[in-house]
Design a protein around this motif. Structure first.
Motif, PDB file in Angstrom:
ATOM      1  N   ILE A   1       6.833   0.636  -8.920  1.00 56.79           N
ATOM      2  CA  ILE A   1       7.219   2.028  -9.185  1.00 56.79           C
ATOM      3  C   ILE A   1       6.216   2.725 -10.106  1.00 56.79           C
ATOM      4  O   ILE A   1       5.897   3.898  -9.921  1.00 56.79           O
ATOM      5  CB  ILE A   1       8.640   2.087  -9.778  1.00 56.79           C
ATOM      6  CG1 ILE A   1       9.664   1.627  -8.730  1.00 56.79           C
ATOM      7  CG2 ILE A   1       8.985   3.498 -10.247  1.00 56.79           C
ATOM      8  CD1 ILE A   1      11.085   1.549  -9.233  1.00 56.79           C
ATOM      9  N   SER A   2       5.691   2.008 -11.075  1.00 55.96           N
ATOM     10  CA  SER A   2       4.773   2.640 -12.043  1.00 55.96           C
ATOM     11  C   SER A   2       3.332   2.699 -11.529  1.00 55.96           C
ATOM     12  O   SER A   2       2.584   3.606 -11.895  1.00 55.96           O
ATOM     13  CB  SER A   2       4.814   1.904 -13.381  1.00 55.96           C
ATOM     14  OG  SER A   2       4.465   0.541 -13.214  1.00 55.96           O
ATOM     15  N   LYS A   3       2.969   1.736 -10.649  1.00 54.13           N
ATOM     16  CA  LYS A   3       1.596   1.714 -10.130  1.00 54.13           C
ATOM     17  C   LYS A   3       1.595   1.437  -8.624  1.00 54.13           C
ATOM     18  O   LYS A   3       1.142   0.378  -8.169  1.00 54.13           O
ATOM     19  CB  LYS A   3       0.768   0.649 -10.857  1.00 54.13           C
ATOM     20  CG  LYS A   3       0.614   0.913 -12.348  1.00 54.13           C
ATOM     21  CD  LYS A   3      -0.146  -0.210 -13.026  1.00 54.13           C
ATOM     22  CE  LYS A   3      -0.251   0.020 -14.521  1.00 54.13           C
ATOM     23  NZ  LYS A   3      -0.938  -1.116 -15.211  1.00 54.13           N
ATOM     24  N   PRO A   4       2.120   2.361  -7.824  1.00 56.90           N
ATOM     25  CA  PRO A   4       2.155   2.154  -6.368  1.00 56.90           C
ATOM     26  C   PRO A   4       0.741   2.091  -5.791  1.00 56.90           C
ATOM     27  O   PRO A   4      -0.153   2.795  -6.262  1.00 56.90           O
ATOM     28  CB  PRO A   4       2.929   3.370  -5.857  1.00 56.90           C
ATOM     29  CG  PRO A   4       2.716   4.417  -6.901  1.00 56.90           C
ATOM     30  CD  PRO A   4       2.642   3.685  -8.208  1.00 56.90           C
TER      31      PRO A   4
ATOM     32  N   LEU B   1       7.322   8.135  -1.481  1.00 59.16           N
ATOM     33  CA  LEU B   1       8.728   7.830  -1.765  1.00 59.16           C
ATOM     34  C   LEU B   1       9.058   8.030  -3.237  1.00 59.16           C
ATOM     35  O   LEU B   1      10.124   8.545  -3.586  1.00 59.16           O
ATOM     36  CB  LEU B   1       9.050   6.383  -1.361  1.00 59.16           C
ATOM     37  CG  LEU B   1       9.111   6.054   0.132  1.00 59.16           C
ATOM     38  CD1 LEU B   1       9.474   4.593   0.317  1.00 59.16           C
ATOM     39  CD2 LEU B   1      10.110   6.938   0.862  1.00 59.16           C
ATOM     40  N   ILE B   2       8.143   7.628  -4.103  1.00 61.78           N
ATOM     41  CA  ILE B   2       8.366   7.760  -5.555  1.00 61.78           C
ATOM     42  C   ILE B   2       8.385   9.233  -5.957  1.00 61.78           C
ATOM     43  O   ILE B   2       9.184   9.649  -6.805  1.00 61.78           O
ATOM     44  CB  ILE B   2       7.292   6.974  -6.340  1.00 61.78           C
ATOM     45  CG1 ILE B   2       7.518   5.473  -6.141  1.00 61.78           C
ATOM     46  CG2 ILE B   2       7.329   7.322  -7.824  1.00 61.78           C
ATOM     47  CD1 ILE B   2       6.381   4.606  -6.611  1.00 61.78           C
ATOM     48  N   ASN B   3       7.553  10.042  -5.315  1.00 55.68           N
ATOM     49  CA  ASN B   3       7.541  11.479  -5.614  1.00 55.68           C
ATOM     50  C   ASN B   3       8.826  12.178  -5.186  1.00 55.68           C
ATOM     51  O   ASN B   3       9.128  13.279  -5.647  1.00 55.68           O
ATOM     52  CB  ASN B   3       6.351  12.154  -4.925  1.00 55.68           C
ATOM     53  CG  ASN B   3       5.039  11.818  -5.589  1.00 55.68           C
ATOM     54  OD1 ASN B   3       5.009  11.476  -6.771  1.00 55.68           O
ATOM     55  ND2 ASN B   3       3.949  11.876  -4.834  1.00 55.68           N
ATOM     56  N   CYS B   4       9.585  11.522  -4.279  1.00 54.91           N
ATOM     57  CA  CYS B   4      10.853  12.102  -3.824  1.00 54.91           C
ATOM     58  C   CYS B   4      11.995  11.831  -4.799  1.00 54.91           C
ATOM     59  O   CYS B   4      13.089  12.369  -4.640  1.00 54.91           O
ATOM     60  CB  CYS B   4      11.233  11.533  -2.452  1.00 54.91           C
ATOM     61  SG  CYS B   4      10.128  12.078  -1.131  1.00 54.91           S
ATOM     62  N   MET B   5      11.756  10.964  -5.802  1.00 57.35           N
ATOM     63  CA  MET B   5      12.804  10.674  -6.788  1.00 57.35           C
ATOM     64  C   MET B   5      12.973  11.868  -7.709  1.00 57.35           C
ATOM     65  O   MET B   5      12.040  12.616  -7.981  1.00 57.35           O
ATOM     66  CB  MET B   5      12.436   9.443  -7.644  1.00 57.35           C
ATOM     67  CG  MET B   5      12.469   8.134  -6.921  1.00 57.35           C
ATOM     68  SD  MET B   5      12.435   6.726  -8.068  1.00 57.35           S
ATOM     69  CE  MET B   5      10.924   6.991  -8.947  1.00 57.35           C
TER      70      MET B   5
END
Length: 549
Positions: free
Chosen positions: A532-535, A543-547
């Motif tokens: 999550i911290s370093k995709p 996907l992380i930007n959609c959180m």
């Protein structure tokens, strides 16, 4: 002047107050969010505005609506004919679950056309042209195909876009969206919310957006109403609510959401943060989160080797289509007492993987080994907890009967007395009292039903528990309760979890290791915090930007 002005609105059912004299205004071109837990009165309020509630619910107050002609009428006092003309034309609804809101026996195009025909005098050709234009406006792909498709033939996100098309078909002035993104993937949630925001700006209409998740409203709402047990406890601009909340309940609600940064800590729940008094006042409590013990990874409990799944040839409009692999050579391991998170968008293969692991589907290729034995010989060792606890429980069985049934079927209990004793122990283990043995699903809250489902899954003493979107349908505060319970059970019983979810925050909180699936392939895998911290891949970053941070 507001487009909608609600004054002293109340709703009562058999002397029970569902909504207690609330007042608020909604303006054209603005987004008003309503947030609160289940039972707070959100949906009752929004359904009551246009008198869509059952007849046994008595509503009162004043709901002033300014129609397109500039006339103001009280929706609670106007005649049936006037109200029917307003519904669907000037006031439209988008509901939470499009699969149940759409008619399964009619095509998507027919259903949107039906909404247009009810309020506009257009020819068949003109109606179809308008439907195709609406489908394009909400960014549906291949609009002609979707026009002829039935709801089950398109994805959840596409079904919701069809619902939005139907709601926009008659150019409404007020759009009421009741939890429209709860059951959707994070990326689809974001696209649907972005679409609604753009529609509000483009059409200068008002949006009343209901959600149990404050963070969902953070970036879109102009003003927010916070409801608790039928009362409007706080209202203000989004900036005021998020940066300067005044009511203790609002503050508590903002602290209970699961987050990947809280991994390893006990999540706070509403009772941990507040004490409610009989006079309706609250006392805030200081919550100091405890750090949970970490289990060290030992033996490999589950090994998946080159797993593949391809369904047979399908036909579309008489043409044979070459099958595409749903899963494409997946290989991974899960160690004893650990949690493996599986994330990805709809259609990536998450649920197919779960079905294969539980024996509900057969793989086309590959092997599944648990405790160094092929899955064909282990039967009850893998159990599943599903997304919706209400539909996964038999409404005619009590909680006790639902838990006892697998004990008796698999001869884990010698007789009814033994089954009841073990069931009561499982109820206690999952934080439920003995009275739930005789309660039916409709007599329980969502969180209580999910606890019964967890107790039922644990009754067969499985080695691996598959949690398929097991908290997605629950309020954020109830999510925290269930996630805490799952973590505690894992430590106590040494359970191993496969945690499937579209919510990276929940997965990040629960999982030790995460696999990202895309189109049936493993896109990326790593330990939870690192991923999550370093995709490493663009898709994981997306996907992380959609959180909602």
């Amino acid at each position: 002047m507001p487009l909608l002005s609600v004054s002293n609105f109340s709703a009562n059912a058999q002397e029970k107050k569902l909504v207690n004299s609330i007042s608020f205004d909604v303006y054209a071109g603005s987004i008003t969010g309503i947030v609160g837990e289940s039972g707070s009165g959100k949906s009752v309020t929004c359904m009551g505005l246009t008198k869509l509630l059952p007849k046994n619910i008595v509503i009162d107050g004043q709901v002033s609506f300014k129609n397109s002609a500039g006339n103001v009428c009280n929706l609670l006092r106007c005649d049936v004919k006037t109200l029917r003309a307003l519904r669907g034309q000037e006031i439209s609804y988008i509901f939470q679950e499009p699969m149940t809101a759409l008619n399964p026996v009619h095509t998507c195009g027919y259903q949107v056309e039906e909404a247009i025909a009810a309020h506009q005098n257009l020819s068949k050709k003109e109606r179809k042209q308008k439907v195709l234009a609406l489908f394009s406006e909400v960014k549906l792909p291949d609009v002609e195909r979707i026009y002829h498709s039935f709801p089950h033939q398109i994805s959840g996100g596409q079904r919701q876009r069809v619902m939005i098309s139907m709601a926009l078909a008659n150019d409404p002035r007020l759009l009421i969206a009741d939890e429209p993104t709860t059951a959707l993937d994070a990326s689809v949630q974001k696209s649907i919310i972005d679409l609604l925001v753009n529609m509000v700006k483009k059409r200068e209409m008002a949006l009343l957006f209901i959600s149990h998740d404050l963070n969902c409203l953070k970036s879109i709402a102009d003003s927010i109403l916070v409801m608790y047990k039928g009362n409007l406890v706080e209202q203000g601009s989004a900036d005021e609510i998020f940066n300067h909340p005044k009511h203790p309940y609002t503050k508590a609600l903002m602290q209970t959401r699961p987050h990947y940064k809280s991994a390893g800590l006990v999540l706070p729940t509403i009772p941990d943060l507040l004490t409610e008094h009989s006079d309706g006042t609250f006392t805030e409590k200081i919550f100091v989160s405890e750090e949970r013990k970490k289990q060290t990874a030992n033996d490999v409990i589950l090994e998946v080797k080159h797993l593949g799944k391809t369904y047979g040839k399908s036909r579309w409009l008489g043409k044979s289509q070459t099958p595409k692999p749903v899963l494409n050579g997946l290989s991974f391991k899960v160690t004893q007492g650990q949690t493996l998170g599986i994330v990805g968008e709809s259609g990536c293969g998450k649920s197919t993987l779960a079905k294969i692991l539980t024996g509900l589907e057969n793989p086309t290729q590959g092997e599944i080994v648990i405790h160094k034995k092929n899955t064909a010989s282990i039967g009850r060792q893998i159990q599943m907890v599903f997304q919706d606890p209400f539909s996964s429980l038999n409404p005619s069985l009590t909680g006790g009967e639902a838990i006892s049934e697998p004990l008796l079927v698999h001869k884990m209990a010698t007789n009814l007395k033994d089954a009841k004793q073990k069931t009561l122990e499982l109820l206690n283990l999952t934080g439920l009292s003995e009275e739930f043995y005789n309660k039916y699903p409709h007599q329980m809250s969502g969180g209580q039903r999910q606890r019964v489902c967890i107790a039922r899954a644990l009754s067969l003493e499985p080695s691996l528990l598959i949690l398929d979107e097991s908290v997605a349908a629950l309020d954020v505060s109830v999510q925290s309760q269930i996630l805490n319970l799952l973590k505690d059970l894992q430590l106590k019983l040494g359970l191993t979890y496969l945690f499937i979810s579209h919510d990276l925050n929940s997965v990040g909180y629960m999982a030790d290791h995460i696999i990202v699936l895309k189109d049936g392939n493993i896109e990326e895998q790593n330990n939870a915090l690192s991923l999550i911290s370093k995709p490493q891949t663009d898709y994981t970053k997306f996907l992380i930007n959609c959180m909602y941070d």
